[in-house]
Design an enzyme around this catalytic site. Structure first.
Site, PDB file in Angstrom:
ATOM      1  N   ARG A  17       0.759  -1.271   0.139  1.00  0.00           N
ATOM      2  CA  ARG A  17       0.006   0.054  -0.075  1.00  0.00           C
ATOM      3  C   ARG A  17       0.827   1.221   0.148  1.00  0.00           C
ATOM      4  O   ARG A  17       0.951   2.214  -1.057  1.00  0.00           O
ATOM      5  CB  ARG A  17      -1.028   0.043   1.272  1.00  0.00           C
ATOM      6  CG  ARG A  17      -1.943   0.878   1.041  1.00  0.00           C
ATOM      7  CD  ARG A  17      -1.771   2.263   1.261  1.00  0.00           C
ATOM      8  NE  ARG A  17      -1.325   2.470   2.623  1.00  0.00           N
ATOM      9  CZ  ARG A  17      -0.717   3.558   3.030  1.00  0.00           C
ATOM     10  NH1 ARG A  17      -0.430   4.636   2.154  1.00  0.00           N
ATOM     11  NH2 ARG A  17      -0.303   3.799   4.249  1.00  0.00           N
ATOM     12  N   HIS A  70       3.208   4.512  12.783  1.00  0.00           N
ATOM     13  CA  HIS A  70       3.472   4.492  11.293  1.00  0.00           C
ATOM     14  C   HIS A  70       4.599   5.438  11.265  1.00  0.00           C
ATOM     15  O   HIS A  70       4.512   6.552  11.134  1.00  0.00           O
ATOM     16  CB  HIS A  70       2.214   4.584  10.558  1.00  0.00           C
ATOM     17  CG  HIS A  70       2.545   4.842   8.962  1.00  0.00           C
ATOM     18  ND1 HIS A  70       2.162   3.593   8.349  1.00  0.00           N
ATOM     19  CD2 HIS A  70       2.932   5.725   8.122  1.00  0.00           C
ATOM     20  CE1 HIS A  70       2.634   3.930   6.839  1.00  0.00           C
ATOM     21  NE2 HIS A  70       2.990   5.187   7.112  1.00  0.00           N
ATOM     22  N   TYR A  95       3.980  18.647   3.679  1.00  0.00           N
ATOM     23  CA  TYR A  95       3.654  17.444   2.931  1.00  0.00           C
ATOM     24  C   TYR A  95       4.600  17.164   1.577  1.00  0.00           C
ATOM     25  O   TYR A  95       5.120  18.477   1.155  1.00  0.00           O
ATOM     26  CB  TYR A  95       2.280  18.002   2.392  1.00  0.00           C
ATOM     27  CG  TYR A  95       1.091  17.863   3.225  1.00  0.00           C
ATOM     28  CD1 TYR A  95       0.472  16.532   3.617  1.00  0.00           C
ATOM     29  CD2 TYR A  95       0.932  19.083   4.052  1.00  0.00           C
ATOM     30  CE1 TYR A  95      -0.443  16.833   4.495  1.00  0.00           C
ATOM     31  CE2 TYR A  95      -0.222  18.933   5.049  1.00  0.00           C
ATOM     32  CZ  TYR A  95      -0.812  17.843   5.021  1.00  0.00           C
ATOM     33  OH  TYR A  95      -1.775  17.825   6.387  1.00  0.00           O
TER      34      TYR A  95
HETATM   35  C1  LIG Z   1      -3.238   9.052   2.095  1.00  0.00           C
HETATM   36  C2  LIG Z   1      -1.942   8.252   1.768  1.00  0.00           C
HETATM   37  C3  LIG Z   1      -0.876   8.241   2.844  1.00  0.00           C
HETATM   38  O1  LIG Z   1       0.243   7.779   1.973  1.00  0.00           O
HETATM   39  C4  LIG Z   1      -0.960   7.563   4.192  1.00  0.00           C
HETATM   40  C5  LIG Z   1       0.297   7.354   4.932  1.00  0.00           C
HETATM   41  O2  LIG Z   1       0.681   6.364   4.855  1.00  0.00           O
HETATM   42  C6  LIG Z   1       1.054   8.473   5.418  1.00  0.00           C
HETATM   43  O3  LIG Z   1       0.396   9.552   5.727  1.00  0.00           O
HETATM   44  O4  LIG Z   1       1.927   8.230   5.712  1.00  0.00           O
HETATM   45 MN   LIG Z   2       2.852   6.388   5.279  1.00  0.00          MN
END
Ligand SMILES: CC[C@H](O)CC(=O)C(=O)O
Ligand SMILES: [Mn+2]
Length: 367
Positions: free
Chosen positions: A40, A221, A312
């Site tokens: 993903r 994450h 971003y």
């Molecule tokens: C909305 C996609 C994005 O890649 C989600 C993610 O893994 C992140 O913000 O790190």
């Molecule tokens: Mn990510």
């Protein structure tokens, strides 16, 4: 630990296997539940060009090596395939089915970003084998996820909240957002370091705050823009995280994620291996993933800038264009945008900042 030792070969039920909320604590193997997001987040690095064969071989290798959850979708989540986010080579529903078919133990997750994916895609994903939906919002916008959680829970899915760009807000603020997701039915809420901007202390504080305030699980994450994805994951673990994300060889957006094979080795050395086959994951990274990767994500100049500025990654291209036009360093623009806490949708600030910086430079030159 080999698969035979885990009783997989005989297909015997393993009651310690993680099924979500509070998973491993009593009677389990300990350690965090691991979600591998190669299929993903790695989709970003692959330009969304995964083939069925690649997904089959990666999912099989991860499953055999004991990874608990495998996330499969377009990088921007269900229905991400578009001119805006990049077209997928293979319909993501076929990729989900493929992964679900080859996995004997691992559960399949899919990402859903409200505004991109809808209930229709979620329903089809569930029919194809998705058991877990990770609902992602900016860390300031958890309130837009209510309906998505309610629908997902109504469908019997495990539902996880994904608070993106979590470095931009202090722990107390994140608690409020995470509590909203919990009140909508989240089984877990993730601190998502989308820009790879957190340092270990920041990761620790955010996870600790959520652990303290929530009943549900907490996850983390990481991205490696500042070279500390694994260190941040360990700090999150120290703060009590229940779930951690990784991807083989770190395949993911920007500088990539915490490599799953590295997480496995480190967790094992820490004595909290949650059933991962360390050598199996090293082999999967080397012999299954690496041969088809278009490049190895790492903190190059652009990626470090994103982490350092805390913005971003989508701002990068615009900042480079504006910098060229006004004769300044794009890094100055991005650092200033980070200081102003610019969020997605505020791309128009990029030009404003570039003009302002160029004017200041001109004044300095004149003075
Ligand atoms: C909305 C996609 C994005 O890649 C989600 C993610 O893994 C992140 O913000 O790190
Ligand atoms: Mn990510």
């Amino acid at each position: 630990m080999t698969s035979a030792a885990r009783g997989w070969a005989s297909g015997s039920p393993d009651t310690s296997w993680p099924t979500g909320k509070g998973w491993p604590r009593e009677g389990g193997e300990g350690g965090p539940r691991i979600t591998d997001t190669s299929l993903r987040d790695g989709s970003h690095a692959m330009g969304h060009q995964f083939t069925v064969e690649q997904v089959r071989s990666v999912a099989r290798a991860l499953d055999e090596a004991g990874v608990h959850v495998i996330e499969v979708t377009h990088g921007d989540g269900l229905a991400g395939t578009s001119i805006q986010y990049g077209f997928s080579r293979t319909p993501e529903m076929d990729l989900i089915s493929t992964a679900a078919e080859v996995c004997e133990r691992a559960r399949i997750a899919s990402l859903l970003v409200p505004g991109i994916g809808t209930v229709n895609e979620l329903r089809e994903a569930a029919e194809r084998g998705t058991q877990i939906v990770r609902i992602a919002t900016q860390c300031t916008e958890a309130d837009i996820s209510r309906q998505h959680f309610e629908i997902a829970k109504g469908m019997g899915l495990e539902a996880i909240g994904f608070l993106m760009m979590a470095h931009m807000r202090e722990p107390a603020f994140l608690i409020e957002q995470a509590k909203l997701m919990e009140s909508y039915g989240a089984d877990c809420v993730y601190v998502v370091d989308s820009a790879g901007a957190l340092l270990p202390e920041g990761a620790r504080q955010r996870v600790a705050a959520l652990k303290d305030a929530l009943e549900c699980d907490v996850g983390f994450h990481a991205h490696d823009n500042l070279g500390v994805a694994v260190g941040n994951s360990i700090a999150a673990l120290d703060a009590g995280t229940d779930q951690l994300d990784g991807s083989l060889r770190g395949l993911g957006a920007g500088a990539g994620n915490a490599p799953t094979e590295l997480l496995a080795a480190v967790l094992d050395r820490m004595g909290v291996n949650p059933g991962l086959d360390v050598f199996g994951l090293m082999d999967a990274a080397e012999y299954v993933m690496a041969p088809f990767m278009p490049f190895q994500p790492f903190p190059d100049r652009d990626a470090i800038t994103i982490g350092y500025a805390g913005v971003y990654s989508t701002f990068l291209l615009h900042a480079k264009r504006a910098a060229e036009r006004y004769g300044i360093d794009p890094r100055e623009i991005l650092v200033e945008l980070g200081a102003r806490q610019a969020v997605a949708g505020q791309e128009d600030w990029i030009l404003d900042v570039a003009i302002e910086l160029a004017r200041n430079k001109e004044k300095e030159g004149v003075a």
